[in-house]
Design a protein around this motif. Structure first.
Motif, PDB file in Angstrom:
ATOM      1  N   ARG A 160       0.787  -1.230   0.000  1.00  0.00           N
ATOM      2  CA  ARG A 160       0.000   0.000   0.000  1.00  0.00           C
ATOM      3  C   ARG A 160       0.823   1.286   0.000  1.00  0.00           C
ATOM      4  O   ARG A 160       0.264   2.359  -0.197  1.00  0.00           O
ATOM      5  CB  ARG A 160      -0.947   0.013   1.202  1.00  0.00           C
ATOM      6  CG  ARG A 160      -1.985  -1.071   1.079  1.00  0.00           C
ATOM      7  CD  ARG A 160      -3.030  -0.901   2.136  1.00  0.00           C
ATOM      8  NE  ARG A 160      -3.870  -2.090   2.168  1.00  0.00           N
ATOM      9  CZ  ARG A 160      -5.177  -2.062   2.128  1.00  0.00           C
ATOM     10  NH1 ARG A 160      -5.808  -0.934   2.051  1.00  0.00           N
ATOM     11  NH2 ARG A 160      -5.861  -3.174   2.165  1.00  0.00           N
TER      12      ARG A 160
ATOM     13  N   ASP B 298       2.986   2.592  -2.125  1.00  0.00           N
ATOM     14  CA  ASP B 298       2.928   3.313  -3.401  1.00  0.00           C
ATOM     15  C   ASP B 298       1.556   3.947  -3.601  1.00  0.00           C
ATOM     16  O   ASP B 298       1.452   5.086  -4.061  1.00  0.00           O
ATOM     17  CB  ASP B 298       3.241   2.379  -4.576  1.00  0.00           C
ATOM     18  CG  ASP B 298       4.698   1.942  -4.595  1.00  0.00           C
ATOM     19  OD1 ASP B 298       5.545   2.679  -4.042  1.00  0.00           O
ATOM     20  OD2 ASP B 298       4.985   0.871  -5.159  1.00  0.00           O
ATOM     21  N   LEU B 299       0.520   3.219  -3.261  1.00  0.00           N
ATOM     22  CA  LEU B 299      -0.847   3.727  -3.389  1.00  0.00           C
ATOM     23  C   LEU B 299      -1.051   4.964  -2.521  1.00  0.00           C
ATOM     24  O   LEU B 299      -1.650   5.948  -2.960  1.00  0.00           O
ATOM     25  CB  LEU B 299      -1.846   2.638  -3.007  1.00  0.00           C
ATOM     26  CG  LEU B 299      -3.317   3.014  -3.057  1.00  0.00           C
ATOM     27  CD1 LEU B 299      -3.731   3.382  -4.475  1.00  0.00           C
ATOM     28  CD2 LEU B 299      -4.165   1.867  -2.548  1.00  0.00           C
TER      29      LEU B 299
ATOM     30  N   VAL C 186       0.379   8.047  -4.166  1.00  0.00           N
ATOM     31  CA  VAL C 186      -0.482   8.535  -5.248  1.00  0.00           C
ATOM     32  C   VAL C 186      -1.641   9.350  -4.675  1.00  0.00           C
ATOM     33  O   VAL C 186      -1.957  10.440  -5.161  1.00  0.00           O
ATOM     34  CB  VAL C 186      -1.006   7.353  -6.106  1.00  0.00           C
ATOM     35  CG1 VAL C 186      -2.109   7.789  -7.055  1.00  0.00           C
ATOM     36  CG2 VAL C 186       0.146   6.705  -6.868  1.00  0.00           C
TER      37      VAL C 186
ATOM     38  N   TYR D 292     -12.454  10.945  -4.894  1.00  0.00           N
ATOM     39  CA  TYR D 292     -12.697   9.523  -4.652  1.00  0.00           C
ATOM     40  C   TYR D 292     -14.131   9.323  -4.186  1.00  0.00           C
ATOM     41  O   TYR D 292     -14.639  10.076  -3.354  1.00  0.00           O
ATOM     42  CB  TYR D 292     -11.725   8.970  -3.603  1.00  0.00           C
ATOM     43  CG  TYR D 292     -10.278   9.200  -3.972  1.00  0.00           C
ATOM     44  CD1 TYR D 292      -9.713   8.524  -5.048  1.00  0.00           C
ATOM     45  CD2 TYR D 292      -9.490  10.106  -3.280  1.00  0.00           C
ATOM     46  CE1 TYR D 292      -8.397   8.737  -5.415  1.00  0.00           C
ATOM     47  CE2 TYR D 292      -8.170  10.326  -3.642  1.00  0.00           C
ATOM     48  CZ  TYR D 292      -7.633   9.637  -4.710  1.00  0.00           C
ATOM     49  OH  TYR D 292      -6.328   9.852  -5.064  1.00  0.00           O
TER      50      TYR D 292
ATOM     51  N   GLY E 108     -10.496   4.229  -2.955  1.00  0.00           N
ATOM     52  CA  GLY E 108      -9.262   4.804  -3.519  1.00  0.00           C
ATOM     53  C   GLY E 108      -9.069   4.442  -4.978  1.00  0.00           C
ATOM     54  O   GLY E 108      -9.889   3.756  -5.591  1.00  0.00           O
TER      55      GLY E 108
ATOM     56  N   ALA F 115      -7.216   2.367  -6.467  1.00  0.00           N
ATOM     57  CA  ALA F 115      -7.071   0.944  -6.789  1.00  0.00           C
ATOM     58  C   ALA F 115      -8.306   0.144  -6.355  1.00  0.00           C
ATOM     59  O   ALA F 115      -8.271  -1.076  -6.292  1.00  0.00           O
ATOM     60  CB  ALA F 115      -5.818   0.377  -6.126  1.00  0.00           C
TER      61      ALA F 115
END
Length: 168
Positions: free
Chosen positions: A62, A64-65, A68, A137, A165, A167
């Motif tokens: 998570r 990297d997410l 973002v 979102y 989110g 993803a």
């Protein structure tokens, strides 16, 4: 850790029942979280260890997410002219355990292990920021709490929302 198991478990149970709630009522969030974690670790060492490994694996996926999301939120708030301090938090292992137990969920079904806190200068900025987040979102229906209009008993004021989110 050097005490006999039965004594350690008794103190841990007492901590969860008495001292952690007192810390929470006083607004001592860090102490509250630490007391719960230490007590949970001694009351349920196996469950604590299993959850700890699962969170570590999840944390790696998570990170990297979260970067973002942070960039998108910073950009939206900057464009709106709202100064926001962004902090990330991770749900404690005890809190994850209690949620899994009370709602009969598996670890994979707990959706709020990681969260973001936005601190803004004025109350009105909270509501504007909420609108910005919900534009970025999709909000999850029924997952909104207004602790500004109705503060918690310890004086805590905030808005809580859950969003889907990038993803999913």
């Amino acid at each position: 850790g050097s005490m006999p198991t039965n004594r350690r478990k008794a103190i841990s149970a007492e901590t969860l029942e008495i001292y952690a709630p007192i810390a929470n009522r006083l607004g001592l969030n860090q102490a509250y979280r630490e007391l719960q974690e230490l007590a949970f670790q001694h009351l349920n060492p196996w469950r604590h260890q299993v959850l700890e490994k699962a969170v570590i694996r999840s944390r790696k996926r998570r990170s990297d997410l979260m970067r973002v999301v942070e960039e998108a939120v910073k950009k939206a708030f900057d464009q709106a002219g709202i100064k926001a301090q962004i902090e990330f938090r991770e749900k404690t292992l005890y809190s994850i355990y209690k949620k899994m137990e009370s709602k009969h969920l598996s670890f994979a079904q707990v959706t709020d292990i990681f969260g973001m806190r936005l601190v803004v200068p004025e109350s009105i900025d909270c509501y504007t920021g909420l609108g910005l987040l919900h534009q970025l979102y999709k909000p999850v229906p029924g997952r909104f709490k207004d602790h500004i209009a109705i503060p918690k008993v310890n004086g805590y004021q905030s808005l809580h929302t859950t969003v889907v989110g990038p993803a999913g």
